[in-house]
Write a protein that holds these residues in place. Sequence first.
Motif, PDB file in Angstrom:
ATOM      1  N   ASP A 121      41.810  28.181  35.897  1.00  0.00           N
ATOM      2  CA  ASP A 121      42.260  27.874  37.261  1.00  0.00           C
ATOM      3  C   ASP A 121      42.363  29.120  38.129  1.00  0.00           C
ATOM      4  OD1 ASP A 121      42.378  25.100  36.930  1.00  0.00           O
ATOM      5  OD2 ASP A 121      44.377  25.192  36.057  1.00  0.00           O
ATOM      6  N   LEU A 122      41.276  29.889  38.157  1.00  0.00           N
ATOM      7  CA  LEU A 122      41.153  31.051  39.031  1.00  0.00           C
ATOM      8  C   LEU A 122      39.759  31.085  39.640  1.00  0.00           C
ATOM      9  CD1 LEU A 122      42.717  34.020  37.007  1.00  0.00           C
ATOM     10  CD2 LEU A 122      43.623  33.056  39.137  1.00  0.00           C
ATOM     11  N   GLU A 123      39.656  31.634  40.858  1.00  0.00           N
ATOM     12  CA  GLU A 123      38.386  32.071  41.421  1.00  0.00           C
ATOM     13  C   GLU A 123      38.352  33.584  41.239  1.00  0.00           C
ATOM     14  OE1 GLU A 123      36.081  29.605  43.706  1.00  0.00           O
ATOM     15  OE2 GLU A 123      36.908  29.010  41.767  1.00  0.00           O
ATOM     16  N   ILE A 124      37.403  34.097  40.459  1.00  0.00           N
ATOM     17  CA  ILE A 124      37.314  35.524  40.182  1.00  0.00           C
ATOM     18  C   ILE A 124      36.089  36.066  40.914  1.00  0.00           C
ATOM     19  CG2 ILE A 124      37.048  37.289  38.398  1.00  0.00           C
ATOM     20  CD1 ILE A 124      38.492  35.420  36.477  1.00  0.00           C
ATOM     21  N   VAL A 125      36.330  36.966  41.863  1.00  0.00           N
ATOM     22  CA  VAL A 125      35.272  37.503  42.722  1.00  0.00           C
ATOM     23  C   VAL A 125      35.098  38.983  42.404  1.00  0.00           C
ATOM     24  CG1 VAL A 125      34.477  37.845  45.088  1.00  0.00           C
ATOM     25  CG2 VAL A 125      35.850  35.828  44.514  1.00  0.00           C
TER      26      VAL A 125
ATOM     27  N   VAL B 257      27.398  40.233  45.071  1.00  0.00           N
ATOM     28  CA  VAL B 257      28.735  39.656  44.896  1.00  0.00           C
ATOM     29  C   VAL B 257      28.632  38.515  43.893  1.00  0.00           C
ATOM     30  CG1 VAL B 257      28.465  38.095  46.881  1.00  0.00           C
ATOM     31  CG2 VAL B 257      30.763  38.724  46.095  1.00  0.00           C
ATOM     32  N   GLN B 258      29.688  38.337  43.120  1.00  0.00           N
ATOM     33  CA  GLN B 258      29.709  37.334  42.052  1.00  0.00           C
ATOM     34  C   GLN B 258      31.017  36.543  42.138  1.00  0.00           C
ATOM     35  OE1 GLN B 258      31.252  38.115  37.851  1.00  0.00           O
ATOM     36  NE2 GLN B 258      29.112  38.716  37.720  1.00  0.00           N
ATOM     37  N   ARG B 259      30.900  35.241  41.886  1.00  0.00           N
ATOM     38  CA  ARG B 259      32.076  34.380  41.780  1.00  0.00           C
ATOM     39  C   ARG B 259      32.021  33.598  40.480  1.00  0.00           C
ATOM     40  NH1 ARG B 259      31.431  29.298  41.093  1.00  0.00           N
ATOM     41  NH2 ARG B 259      30.282  28.977  43.035  1.00  0.00           N
ATOM     42  N   MET B 260      33.105  33.665  39.715  1.00  0.00           N
ATOM     43  CA  MET B 260      33.243  32.820  38.535  1.00  0.00           C
ATOM     44  C   MET B 260      34.442  31.911  38.744  1.00  0.00           C
ATOM     45  SD  MET B 260      33.779  33.694  34.472  1.00  0.00           S
ATOM     46  CE  MET B 260      35.548  33.967  34.596  1.00  0.00           C
ATOM     47  N   THR B 261      34.207  30.619  38.691  1.00  0.00           N
ATOM     48  CA  THR B 261      35.278  29.638  38.742  1.00  0.00           C
ATOM     49  C   THR B 261      35.714  29.350  37.314  1.00  0.00           C
ATOM     50  OG1 THR B 261      34.470  28.639  40.795  1.00  0.00           O
ATOM     51  CG2 THR B 261      35.884  27.268  39.386  1.00  0.00           C
TER      52      THR B 261
ATOM     53  N   ALA C  64      38.759  40.627  42.459  1.00  0.00           N
ATOM     54  CA  ALA C  64      39.890  39.893  43.025  1.00  0.00           C
ATOM     55  C   ALA C  64      40.040  38.556  42.319  1.00  0.00           C
ATOM     56  CB  ALA C  64      39.687  39.676  44.525  1.00  0.00           C
ATOM     57  N   TRP C  65      41.287  38.182  42.069  1.00  0.00           N
ATOM     58  CA  TRP C  65      41.602  36.863  41.547  1.00  0.00           C
ATOM     59  C   TRP C  65      42.251  36.057  42.670  1.00  0.00           C
ATOM     60  CZ3 TRP C  65      44.273  37.746  36.123  1.00  0.00           C
ATOM     61  CH2 TRP C  65      43.387  38.449  35.289  1.00  0.00           C
ATOM     62  N   VAL C  66      41.669  34.905  42.957  1.00  0.00           N
ATOM     63  CA  VAL C  66      42.107  34.062  44.071  1.00  0.00           C
ATOM     64  C   VAL C  66      42.591  32.731  43.523  1.00  0.00           C
ATOM     65  CG1 VAL C  66      41.355  32.881  46.170  1.00  0.00           C
ATOM     66  CG2 VAL C  66      40.497  35.173  45.652  1.00  0.00           C
ATOM     67  N   LEU C  67      43.703  32.256  44.050  1.00  0.00           N
ATOM     68  CA  LEU C  67      44.215  30.939  43.681  1.00  0.00           C
ATOM     69  C   LEU C  67      43.331  29.866  44.297  1.00  0.00           C
ATOM     70  CD1 LEU C  67      46.726  29.491  42.336  1.00  0.00           C
ATOM     71  CD2 LEU C  67      47.623  29.314  44.667  1.00  0.00           C
ATOM     72  N   PRO C  68      42.702  28.986  43.487  1.00  0.00           N
ATOM     73  CA  PRO C  68      41.889  27.912  44.063  1.00  0.00           C
ATOM     74  C   PRO C  68      42.784  26.842  44.687  1.00  0.00           C
ATOM     75  CG  PRO C  68      42.017  27.654  41.696  1.00  0.00           C
ATOM     76  CD  PRO C  68      42.725  28.943  42.016  1.00  0.00           C
ATOM     77  N   ASP C  69      42.188  25.984  45.506  1.00  0.00           N
ATOM     78  CA  ASP C  69      42.997  24.928  46.126  1.00  0.00           C
ATOM     79  C   ASP C  69      42.968  23.631  45.323  1.00  0.00           C
ATOM     80  OD1 ASP C  69      40.423  24.176  46.771  1.00  0.00           O
ATOM     81  OD2 ASP C  69      40.630  24.645  48.897  1.00  0.00           O
ATOM     82  N   ALA C  70      42.410  23.688  44.100  1.00  0.00           N
ATOM     83  CA  ALA C  70      42.444  22.535  43.198  1.00  0.00           C
ATOM     84  C   ALA C  70      42.419  23.057  41.769  1.00  0.00           C
ATOM     85  CB  ALA C  70      41.247  21.615  43.440  1.00  0.00           C
ATOM     86  N   THR C  71      43.080  22.339  40.871  1.00  0.00           N
ATOM     87  CA  THR C  71      43.039  22.685  39.451  1.00  0.00           C
ATOM     88  C   THR C  71      42.066  21.761  38.728  1.00  0.00           C
ATOM     89  OG1 THR C  71      44.911  21.220  38.983  1.00  0.00           O
ATOM     90  CG2 THR C  71      45.422  23.526  39.491  1.00  0.00           C
ATOM     91  N   GLY C  72      41.710  22.141  37.513  1.00  0.00           N
ATOM     92  CA  GLY C  72      40.861  21.294  36.694  1.00  0.00           C
ATOM     93  C   GLY C  72      39.414  21.225  37.134  1.00  0.00           C
TER      94      GLY C  72
END
Length: 246
Positions: A63-67, A92-96, A119-127
Amino acid sequence: MSAFDLRPSASRLSTRTEWLDSRHSFAFGQHYEPDNTSFGVLLAHNEDVLAPGAGFDPHPHRDLEIVTWVVEGALAHSDSAGASGVLRSGQVQRMTAGTGVRHSERNDSADRPVRLVQAWVLPDATGLDPSYEQRDVRELLAGGELAPIASGLARHDGADVIRLHQRAAGLHAARLPAGGSVTLPVAPFVHVFVTRGAVTVQVSGAEGRMVLGPGDALRITGADGRQLRADVPAEVLVWEMHAAAL
């Protein structure tokens, strides 16, 4: 009214091992700072230097967006969802992480260090389903403008950016020539980080200035579109956020 919180590079928390030099903008790992756990939806903002051939063995996230942004060198990524790639400067890379994923990150060079910002970003949805995306944005930055490179903001729907599962946040980048300037976003939370060079940010009136060098960060609460000017050729990463994690 805008509030400005300058965080010099030397003031950041650090973790050092034989192969890693990591500087943390927020409480991280064994470092506990209860009044410094997040800003906007940013939960972590690390600047890492990995020794040649070294890196992080497979480890879990959820449950992270890692950029990730590479400043110098090359970073090899692989994860348990089957994604892999090598990230270089200007990409740039994003791993959900979503429901859970294990990944490894290693310096792809046997003789040069790699320097990166993650950067670790809180997503707006889990799961969410784990996923991975990588994009080369060098052409977007060639004109010296502040360009969105990863975003969940509605105004970037359909744009050529990496998609974030966070509708309140977007990451911008700029590569500025000496004397070049950009206007920072208008948002409740703006986080400015200098990867290379030096910039000046207007903070009040004609005379109020803050100068940021490599590794320095500026947190702006109630950002109202201030000017950022490069004193020498510079690269900056700017998070625009319209919500807070806590």
